[in-house]
Write an enzyme that holds these catalytic residues in place. Structure first.
Site, PDB file in Angstrom:
ATOM      1  N   ASP A 183     -15.612  -5.599  17.561  1.00 18.35           N
ATOM      2  CA  ASP A 183     -15.036  -5.701  16.225  1.00 18.35           C
ATOM      3  C   ASP A 183     -16.214  -5.414  15.304  1.00 18.35           C
ATOM      4  O   ASP A 183     -17.105  -6.248  15.152  1.00 18.35           O
ATOM      5  CB  ASP A 183     -14.486  -7.100  15.960  1.00 18.35           C
ATOM      6  CG  ASP A 183     -13.769  -7.169  14.623  1.00 18.35           C
ATOM      7  OD1 ASP A 183     -14.376  -6.760  13.615  1.00 18.35           O
ATOM      8  OD2 ASP A 183     -12.618  -7.620  14.577  1.00 18.35           O
ATOM      9  N   HIS A 184     -16.248  -4.222  14.740  1.00 16.75           N
ATOM     10  CA  HIS A 184     -17.497  -3.826  14.081  1.00 16.75           C
ATOM     11  C   HIS A 184     -17.834  -4.701  12.875  1.00 16.75           C
ATOM     12  O   HIS A 184     -18.978  -4.725  12.439  1.00 16.75           O
ATOM     13  CB  HIS A 184     -17.513  -2.330  13.758  1.00 16.75           C
ATOM     14  CG  HIS A 184     -16.770  -1.945  12.517  1.00 16.75           C
ATOM     15  ND1 HIS A 184     -15.405  -1.771  12.498  1.00 16.75           N
ATOM     16  CD2 HIS A 184     -17.192  -1.693  11.261  1.00 16.75           C
ATOM     17  CE1 HIS A 184     -15.042  -1.423  11.270  1.00 16.75           C
ATOM     18  NE2 HIS A 184     -16.100  -1.365  10.497  1.00 16.75           N
ATOM     19  N   HIS A 246     -10.583  -7.644  11.873  1.00 18.49           N
ATOM     20  CA  HIS A 246     -11.747  -7.850  11.006  1.00 18.49           C
ATOM     21  C   HIS A 246     -11.602  -9.064  10.092  1.00 18.49           C
ATOM     22  O   HIS A 246     -12.503  -9.884   9.961  1.00 18.49           O
ATOM     23  CB  HIS A 246     -12.001  -6.615  10.141  1.00 18.49           C
ATOM     24  CG  HIS A 246     -12.076  -5.330  10.916  1.00 18.49           C
ATOM     25  ND1 HIS A 246     -12.674  -5.245  12.144  1.00 18.49           N
ATOM     26  CD2 HIS A 246     -11.625  -4.084  10.634  1.00 18.49           C
ATOM     27  CE1 HIS A 246     -12.601  -3.992  12.583  1.00 18.49           C
ATOM     28  NE2 HIS A 246     -11.964  -3.263  11.689  1.00 18.49           N
TER      29      HIS A 246
HETATM   30  C1  BG6 Z   1     -11.485   0.313  10.767  1.00 20.03           C
HETATM   31  C2  BG6 Z   1     -10.100   0.670  10.311  1.00 20.03           C
HETATM   32  O1  BG6 Z   1     -11.437  -0.623  11.810  1.00 20.03           O
HETATM   33  O2  BG6 Z   1     -12.211  -0.233   9.686  1.00 20.03           O
HETATM   34  C3  BG6 Z   1     -10.153   1.646   9.154  1.00 20.03           C
HETATM   35  O3  BG6 Z   1      -9.374   1.244  11.382  1.00 20.03           O
HETATM   36  C4  BG6 Z   1     -11.040   1.118   8.061  1.00 20.03           C
HETATM   37  O4  BG6 Z   1      -8.857   1.921   8.665  1.00 20.03           O
HETATM   38  C5  BG6 Z   1     -12.389   0.659   8.609  1.00 20.03           C
HETATM   39  O5  BG6 Z   1     -11.233   2.156   7.121  1.00 20.03           O
HETATM   40  C6  BG6 Z   1     -13.185  -0.046   7.534  1.00 20.03           C
HETATM   41  O6  BG6 Z   1     -14.484  -0.295   7.994  1.00 20.03           O
HETATM   42  P1  BG6 Z   1     -15.679  -0.487   6.976  1.00 20.03           P
HETATM   43  O7  BG6 Z   1     -16.847  -0.843   7.845  1.00 20.03           O
HETATM   44  O8  BG6 Z   1     -15.866   0.838   6.278  1.00 20.03           O
HETATM   45  O9  BG6 Z   1     -15.289  -1.560   6.029  1.00 20.03           O
END
Ligand code: BG6
Length: 497
Positions: A183-184, A246
């Site tokens: 989960d980044h 997230h």
């Molecule tokens: C991803 C989603 O997991 O997270 C995308 O699938 C979204 O739709 C992205 O744009 C957002 O990531 P960050 O790091 O740019 O907030």
């Protein structure tokens, strides 16, 4: 921590994520001397490419590396590229992996990487179980000559049922402690710093409960629309794409009790408990009152015409997929009893920002009558991105006669730590997995607990009676009706554009 010699096998190696995130993260690790001495990457996918062609594609001709590589010398870049190899798996991933095994064995010999391997699944999720199964058939999952780890990309399941099925499927071939669900958001410095803010200071935690906190607000806004991912997004929607993973991960870090220590299981046990304490909404009336969904409609942003969601490529013109989701909920435990949480996420908002706002209760007795402070509460704002930092809003006296109170800020920005290199999320998470640290990866029960909360909302939105789909102009802060949701507390904090 030590990073042992190892190999990384990426399934879905010709895909967007590999080029956009994985290779650039590996490159950063390489430049920072963080990769082990004996290391090699094997990209696997269905395209027919040679090692050389693959290197051209993801390194030399990659637009995601141009910025990073423009000032480095050729030999150094070649040192990185030469560690990348490619294997064509044929028409689909559901095939005999004997050839793959031979390739892995020969690279292992050539580069002396030992038997430690990370398998990174960056394919469509329907293939996760198939790949795990095929790996096990040729005994590539066994750990008698080095560890084997499996990184699984999101989405992890489409519902509670499918998430459970996937967990069960993977557990047939890999043990839970071999599985790393990425989960980044957990790789973001500011998300991790929530734990440090809460548990390494003595000024916040004593106030971190129902006695002092009025409500908690979490906003995740993106200015982009669905970009080129209309096809994927239309089957997903904001709740599945951002909220289930997230945002609920962030919620769990805000809600959790102090862990005994900082080991992976100590922290993850508390996160699961936190997620399990979210009050699940089942009743239609409750769901109607506490959830809002909406879609962006066409509009003009800074003189430019922007398409509405239903006109985007890959999106069904009658789509009922939400691009905006706002949910109000409670946490049923001792600490949070009666404190409402408001969480919203959306595409096509005025700006890109993710922040947590802890709204503290006003002082019980107002001494300074008529002062502006009566309108204001103390706020702690954790800015996840951009302008990463922590802001505290408090009242100060305006110089002069009487007691006029004005709001002042105590701000900390990460950018002021000029000498600190902040790793990108994928970089950090990859390195953690290489070192066997699962703290920032989601455990099976965590993912299931999150789905348990989200499932009834999804079901209600799909099957409920007269569920409204609101519209909001692309580039606006969501539908006006979302203001009603938070009315009791005031209004949403819309960070400046
Ligand atoms: C991803 C989603 O997991 O997270 C995308 O699938 C979204 O739709 C992205 O744009 C957002 O990531 P960050 O790091 O740019 O907030």
């Amino acid at each position: 921590k030590k990073t042992e010699n190892q190999m990384l096998v990426i399934f879905g190696a010709s895909g967007d994520l590999t080029a956009r995130k994985l290779i650039p993260s590996l490159f950063n690790l390489y430049m920072a001397d963080q990769l082990p001495k004996n290391y090699v990457v094997l990209g696997v996918s269905r395209s027919n490419l040679s090692d050389e062609a693959y290197r051209e594609r993801v390194v030399y001709n990659s637009s995601f590396l141009t910025e990073k590589t423009k000032n480095i010398d050729e030999a150094k870049l070649k040192g990185f590229a030469d560690k990348l190899y490619y294997e064509d798996i044929g028409d689909d991933y559901d095939t005999d992996y004997s050839n793959l095994r031979k390739r892995v064995e020969s690279l292992k010999e050539k580069h002396n990487t030992s038997g430690n391997i990370i398998y990174y699944l960056s394919t469509p999720p329907t293939l996760y179980e198939t790949i795990a199964h095929r790996l096990s058939e040729v005994r590539m999952n066994t750990q008698n000559n080095g560890w084997k780890r499996l990184i699984v990309e999101k989405p992890f399941g489409y519902s509670l049922e499918t998430a459970k099925k996937l967990n069960k499927g993977l557990h047939q071939y890999f043990k839970e402690n071999q599985i790393y669900r990425i989960d980044h958001y957990l790789g973001k410095e500011t998300v991790q710093n929530l734990l440090v803010t809460r548990f390494s200071n003595s000024i916040f935690e004593p106030l971190w409960n129902r006695n002092y906190i009025q409500h908690v607000e979490i906003t995740n806004a993106e200015s982009v629309g669905v970009e080129k991912r209309g096809g994927y997004y239309d089957k997903s929607g904001a709740l599945r794409d951002m909220f289930q993973n997230h945002l609920l991960q962030i919620v769990s870090l805000v809600v959790m009790e102090p862990p005994i220590g900082s080991e992976a299981e100590e922290i993850r046990n508390e996160k699961v408990k936190a997620l399990k304490s979210l009050r699940i909404m089942t009743d239609e009336k409750e769901l109607a009152e506490n959830t809002i969904r909406a879609q962006y409609v066409g509009s003009t942003i800074k003189g430019e015409t922007v398409k509405g969601y239903r006109d985007e490529d890959g999106v069904d013109p009658n789509s009922t997929t939400e691009t905006y989701a706002a949910v109000k909920f409670y946490v049923d435990n001792w600490r949070w009893h009666g404190v409402p949480f408001y969480v919203r996420t959306a595409k096509r908002m005025p700006t890109k920002v993710t922040e947590i706002v802890i709204h503290f209760k006003k002082p019980h007795h107002q001494i300074f009558k008529g002062s502006e402070m009566q309108e204001m509460d103390n706020k702690l704002i954790v800015r996840i991105q951009p302008d990463e930092g922590i802001l505290i809003k408090f009242g100060v006296k305006v110089p002069g006669q009487g007691f006029k109170v004005e709001r002042a800020n105590l701000d900390f920005y990460y950018s002021s730590l000029v000498e600190t290199y902040v790793m990108e999320a994928y970089e950090r998470l990859l390195l953690d997995c290489m070192q066997g640290d699962a703290t920032l990866y989601a455990r099976a029960d965590e993912v299931e607990a999150a789905w348990e909360f989200v499932d009834p909302i999804l079901n209600y939105w799909k099957n409920g009676k007269d569920v409204r789909m609101y519209g909001y102009g692309a580039g606006a802060w969501g539908p006006e009706n979302a203001d009603d949701l938070i009315e009791e507390e005031g209004y949403w904090r819309n960070p400046s554009e």
